[in-house]
Design a protein around this motif. Structure first.
Motif, short mmCIF file in Angstrom:
data_model
loop_
_atom_site.label_atom_id
_atom_site.label_comp_id
_atom_site.label_asym_id
_atom_site.label_seq_id
_atom_site.Cartn_x
_atom_site.Cartn_y
_atom_site.Cartn_z
N PHE B 53 -44.62 -11.33 34.23
CA PHE B 53 -43.95 -10.23 33.52
C PHE B 53 -43.50 -10.70 32.14
N ILE B 54 -43.87 -9.93 31.13
CA ILE B 54 -43.43 -10.19 29.75
C ILE B 54 -42.89 -8.87 29.20
N ASP B 55 -41.77 -8.93 28.49
CA ASP B 55 -41.26 -7.70 27.86
C ASP B 55 -41.30 -7.86 26.34
N SER B 56 -40.75 -6.90 25.61
CA SER B 56 -40.84 -6.93 24.15
C SER B 56 -40.06 -8.10 23.56
N SER B 57 -39.05 -8.55 24.28
CA SER B 57 -38.29 -9.70 23.81
C SER B 57 -39.14 -10.97 23.89
N GLY B 58 -39.85 -11.12 24.99
CA GLY B 58 -40.77 -12.25 25.13
C GLY B 58 -41.85 -12.22 24.07
N LEU B 59 -42.36 -11.01 23.84
CA LEU B 59 -43.38 -10.83 22.82
C LEU B 59 -42.83 -11.18 21.43
N GLY B 60 -41.62 -10.73 21.16
CA GLY B 60 -40.98 -11.00 19.87
C GLY B 60 -40.84 -12.49 19.61
N ASN B 61 -40.50 -13.23 20.64
CA ASN B 61 -40.35 -14.68 20.46
C ASN B 61 -41.70 -15.37 20.28
N MET B 62 -42.75 -14.82 20.86
CA MET B 62 -44.09 -15.38 20.60
C MET B 62 -44.51 -15.11 19.15
N ILE B 63 -44.14 -13.93 18.65
CA ILE B 63 -44.42 -13.61 17.24
C ILE B 63 -43.67 -14.60 16.33
N SER B 64 -42.45 -14.91 16.72
CA SER B 64 -41.65 -15.85 15.94
C SER B 64 -42.32 -17.23 15.87
N ILE B 65 -42.88 -17.66 17.00
CA ILE B 65 -43.60 -18.94 17.05
C ILE B 65 -44.86 -18.88 16.18
N LEU B 66 -45.56 -17.77 16.26
CA LEU B 66 -46.77 -17.57 15.45
C LEU B 66 -46.43 -17.66 13.96
N LYS B 67 -45.35 -16.98 13.56
CA LYS B 67 -44.95 -16.98 12.15
C LYS B 67 -44.59 -18.38 11.68
N LEU B 68 -43.84 -19.10 12.50
CA LEU B 68 -43.42 -20.46 12.13
C LEU B 68 -44.63 -21.36 11.93
N LEU B 69 -45.56 -21.31 12.86
CA LEU B 69 -46.75 -22.17 12.75
C LEU B 69 -47.61 -21.77 11.56
N ALA B 70 -47.64 -20.47 11.25
CA ALA B 70 -48.44 -20.01 10.10
C ALA B 70 -47.91 -20.61 8.80
N THR B 71 -46.60 -20.78 8.72
CA THR B 71 -46.01 -21.36 7.51
C THR B 71 -46.26 -22.87 7.43
N GLN B 72 -46.69 -23.46 8.53
CA GLN B 72 -46.93 -24.92 8.56
C GLN B 72 -48.41 -25.24 8.76
N GLN B 73 -49.25 -24.28 8.41
CA GLN B 73 -50.72 -24.44 8.55
C GLN B 73 -51.09 -24.83 9.99
N GLY B 74 -50.34 -24.33 10.93
CA GLY B 74 -50.63 -24.59 12.33
C GLY B 74 -51.29 -23.40 12.99
N ASN B 75 -51.60 -23.55 14.25
CA ASN B 75 -52.24 -22.48 15.02
C ASN B 75 -51.64 -22.38 16.40
N VAL B 76 -51.57 -21.16 16.91
CA VAL B 76 -51.19 -20.98 18.31
C VAL B 76 -52.18 -20.00 18.93
N VAL B 77 -52.69 -20.35 20.08
CA VAL B 77 -53.54 -19.41 20.82
C VAL B 77 -52.94 -19.22 22.21
N LEU B 78 -53.23 -18.09 22.79
CA LEU B 78 -52.72 -17.76 24.12
C LEU B 78 -53.87 -17.79 25.12
N CYS B 79 -53.57 -18.21 26.33
CA CYS B 79 -54.60 -18.12 27.37
C CYS B 79 -53.95 -17.79 28.71
N GLY B 80 -54.78 -17.36 29.64
CA GLY B 80 -54.32 -17.11 31.00
C GLY B 80 -53.42 -15.90 31.16
#
Lengths: 147, 117
Positions: B53-80
């Protein structure tokens, strides 16, 4: 099956959300076997009650949230009742522009405020009233009944 | 929230060992992942195969991680991602934002292609 109405009351704490979700899922599963509809209801109740805790009650525990589940012949309704701060956003879904955001601009993606958008996407009808200090969000979901 | 991590060359697999990422625990999830990023990990695979189970709060925090890594030339991918959670990503169009793979092996292919360019 006759109309069945079940009332659940929780305290305004995020840690109470999981047992609430499980309870609502169990109640609705008496009427529905479609897993997607059950998931839609579970996510909607999660988003609705999270909004009540965080916004209506400003993340303060010790306030009652009443959830009324009505299992009707062709639909399920969920009423979420609180006596916290009124949320004007619930009356205007157009305030949620999630569907219009440029998703290629990662830094502009919203990290919050998606809950109400999701509820409107997942439910068939959503209504909100605030009267005499009592706020009531009513969610309607059409269902496929057991044969 | 317990998180299992596994290093594969320059890629870190992060696997939350929880049945849900939602309003009551998603901030804790974000904090743990940001700690891992701050330790120098720039390429993350988040394996959501234990999460029902994931809700919009969980999704929001994944977006936050994505944004942070984007500013550091990093990458995040999701699986499973479990079937019951795919609708959430679709409705929010985040299935077009995140790179999403069925399993870790497929996610590694993304990095092996990207990091050898």
């Amino acid at each position: 099956m006759d109309n069945i109405v079940v009332k659940v009351v929780i305290d305004s704490q995020l840690s109470h959300l999981e047992p609430l979700r499980r309870a609502i899922h169990g109640i609705c599963a008496c009427k529905i076997e479609n897993k997607e509809i059950l998931s839609d209801i579970e996510l909607s109740i999660q988003e609705a009650v999270t909004n009540v805790i965080n916004h209506a009650y400003q993340s303060q525990p010790g306030h009652e949230i009443l959830i009324i589940v009505s299992l009707l012949p062709n639909e399920i309704t969920l009423e979420i009742v609180d006596s916290g701060l009124k949320n004007d956003k619930k009356t205007d879904v157009t305030q949620h522009k999630l569907a219009e955001i440029d998703i290629t601009d990662i830094q502009q993606l919203p990290e919050s405020g998606m809950g109400l958008f999701l509820i409107h996407q997942l439910m068939d009808k959503v209504a909100y009233t605030s009267l005499d200090g009592s706020n009531r969000l009513i969610l309607h979901k059409s269902i496929i009944t057991r044969m | 929230m317990e998180i299992e991590t596994k290093q594969e060359n320059s890629v870190l697999v992060v696997k939350p060992l929880t049945h849900s990422i939602e309003a009551s625990n998603s901030r804790q999830f974000k904090t743990k992942v940001i700690d891992l990023i701050n330790q120098g990990n720039r390429n993350l695979v988040i394996n959501l195969s234990e999460v029902n189970f994931i809700d919009s709060s969980g999704l929001g925090n994944m977006i936050s991680i994505l944004k942070l890594l984007a500013t550091q030339q990093g990458n995040v991918v999701l699986c499973g991602i479990k079937e019951e959670n795919t609708k959430l990503f679709h409705l929010t169009r985040l299935d077009q934002v995140f790179s999403i793979y069925p399993n870790e092996a497929e996610a590694f292919k993304f990095f092996s292609t990207k990091l050898t360019k």
